[in-house]
Design a protein around this motif. Structure first.
Motif, short mmCIF file in Angstrom:
data_model
loop_
_atom_site.label_atom_id
_atom_site.label_comp_id
_atom_site.label_asym_id
_atom_site.label_seq_id
_atom_site.Cartn_x
_atom_site.Cartn_y
_atom_site.Cartn_z
N GLU A 1 0.85 -1.19 0.00
CA GLU A 1 0.00 0.00 0.00
C GLU A 1 0.88 1.24 0.00
N LYS A 2 0.26 2.39 -0.28
CA LYS A 2 0.86 3.69 -0.02
C LYS A 2 0.02 4.33 1.08
N TYR A 3 0.63 4.62 2.21
CA TYR A 3 -0.18 5.07 3.34
C TYR A 3 0.64 5.89 4.34
N LYS A 4 -0.08 6.57 5.19
CA LYS A 4 0.46 7.19 6.40
C LYS A 4 -0.43 6.73 7.53
N SER A 5 0.17 6.23 8.61
CA SER A 5 -0.62 5.61 9.68
C SER A 5 0.15 5.67 10.99
N THR A 6 -0.58 5.62 12.08
CA THR A 6 0.06 5.53 13.39
C THR A 6 -0.94 4.97 14.38
N GLY A 7 -0.50 4.79 15.65
CA GLY A 7 -1.40 4.22 16.65
C GLY A 7 -1.04 4.64 18.06
N ARG A 8 -2.07 4.80 18.89
CA ARG A 8 -1.90 5.20 20.30
C ARG A 8 -2.83 4.36 21.18
N PHE A 9 -2.74 4.56 22.48
CA PHE A 9 -3.45 3.70 23.43
C PHE A 9 -4.66 4.39 24.04
N ILE A 10 -5.75 3.61 24.15
CA ILE A 10 -7.01 4.10 24.71
C ILE A 10 -7.14 3.60 26.14
#
Length: 451
Positions: A307-316
């Protein structure tokens, strides 16, 4: 660098004038455009040792690659030496001692197939071509995490080549501080992993695949889905885990999709998930008994080749109220120009993940309710910048609603990244970095700093 001589390297050497270079330099995230000086495919430990010694001698920065899945391209770079260990993909299953030893280049699909063929469950990730070493170094979230723990929780021993080109054995008795660090520190901070020994889980042949999709959902019903999800996770059977995506797709429109795995039968799964079936009539559902291996294959096959993407993740760490959920949905209702897929996802946590204390491994956010992911995917290069800016701008909202960042879902623009990824554990990690890589030979933009 015109006078660089490559004769001291072993393995398969790909330089810029090689016909395989363009193919070899590619990352899974095709938005990453980097041009390494050389890519060294290593087949054994000596190839790795030679590569490290050569790179240091020539003052060339090192990057380490197995699955090439770093969100921000930290396994590659411009004018660096990429040490690629994907060819070191041996798998040895020792049923008598209940362990499996894998090479540093083994990927999710390979270990699922090897263990699944013998009915062993494995707490791996969802994407088939992610390197297991990188998965484990970052903790290792997956659809089995609430039941079997994070992937790093099954780790027994590692073998690593350090900055001197020396081999280290790493376990609870030997280099125990580094063993602690390798369970959640992410990336290649301390050396190059050549093998991992992992405890075999019990044999579990059958399970249930879960797929629920709400296409063209209204905002009100979308909010209800997440409210039900939050409530379910308060007392959810730990044998089940879900990834829930609020998505906006050129192909499928606006909707919510839940993908999951249950280590039990479909009758029990339907009972557990019944609150999700009473929200709207616009619903596609697939809750089917199948082998654990088939469940994992289905999940893996849902991923594209790249894919071509921009992504990230954090905690809930909290339940979101109506207003907060509406704000998240508004983000997805207003994607960037040229985006063909946009999503905010809830990756289920709790269960066995939180059985381990947050200071007992480098993975700090053990008691989170979910990991929140946000991504924008595009196809045409002319839309790359506007999609990246869209994510960075909406990250400001996400940041206020979450705590800390997931090191395996990195964000290059993240402020105070060491504190965000590691919480209190960063102090100990910096000391370990100082002891095992005092000259910062293993270096990349978000490496653990030892100063």
């Amino acid at each position: 660098m015109e006078n660089i001589i490559y004769t001291e390297l072993t393995g398969k050497i790909v330089t810029k004038d090689n016909c395989k270079y363009e193919e070899s330099r590619l990352s899974w995230n095709r938005a990453i455009e980097k041009y390494p000086l050389v890519i060294i495919y290593c087949y054994n430990e000596q190839d790795i040792i030679n590569a490290i010694v050569w790179a240091r001698k020539n003052s060339i920065e090192i990057r380490v690659r197995s699955g090439a899945h770093s969100y921000e391209g930290y396994s590659t770079g411009n004018d660096v030496a990429v040490i690629d260990i994907s060819k070191m993909n041996e798998i040895y299953i020792d049923e008598e001692n209940s362990v499996v030893k894998i090479g540093g280049g083994v990927r999710n699909r390979e270990i699922y197939e090897a263990l699944g063929s013998k009915s062993y469950a494995f707490p791996g990730g969802g994407c088939p071509t992610v390197g297991v070493a990188g998965l484990i170094l970052g903790g290792g979230w997956g659809y089995s995490s609430r039941f079997l723990g994070l992937a790093c929780d099954s780790l027994i021993e590692l073998e690593m080549i350090n900055y001197k080109g020396e081999k280290l054995i790493i376990n609870e008795q030997e280099n125990s501080d580094l063993f602690w660090a390798c369970k959640g520190s992410g990336g290649c901070n301390f050396g190059i992993i050549t093998s991992m020994t992992i405890k075999l889980k019990e044999k579990i042949e059958m399970g249930t695949l879960i797929y629920i999709n709400y296409p063209n959902i209204s905002t009100e019903d979308n909010i209800k889905v997440i409210e039900v999800l939050q409530n379910l996770y308060k007392n959810l059977d730990r044998r089940i885990n879900l990834k829930t995506a609020i998505y906006n797709s050129v192909e499928k429109g606006r909707g919510v999709k839940l993908t999951g795995l249950f280590y039990g039968n479909s009758i029990d799964a339907r009972e557990i998930l019944s609150p999700l079936e009473n929200i709207t009539n616009s619903m596609e559902i697939k809750i089917e008994d199948m082998s654990i291996l088939e469940c994992n294959r289905y999940i893996q096959d849902s991923h594209p080749d790249y894919e071509k993407y921009k992504s990230t993740g954090r905690f809930i760490y909290k339940d979101y109220n109506y207003t907060e959920l509406k704000r998240l949905i508004e983000i997805i209702d207003n994607p960037a120009e040229g985006a063909n897929y946009t999503a905010i996802s809830f990756y289920g946590a709790g269960g066995a993940i939180s059985d381990v204390d947050k200071l007992d491994t480098a993975y700090y956010y053990r008691d989170a309710k979910f990991i929140m992911g946000i991504q924008s995917v595009w196809e045409e290069d002319k839309y790359a910048d506007i999609n990246k800016e869209w994510l960075k701008e909406n990250f400001k909202t996400i940041e206020l609603m979450t705590v800390g960042s997931f090191v395996n879902f990195p964000l290059h623009e993240l402020n105070n990244y060491e504190d965000e990824y590691y919480g209190e554990n960063i102090i100990r990690l910096k000391e370990i970095k100082k002891n095992y890589d005092p000259y910062n030979i293993f270096n990349y933009p978000q490496v653990i700093r030892n100063e």
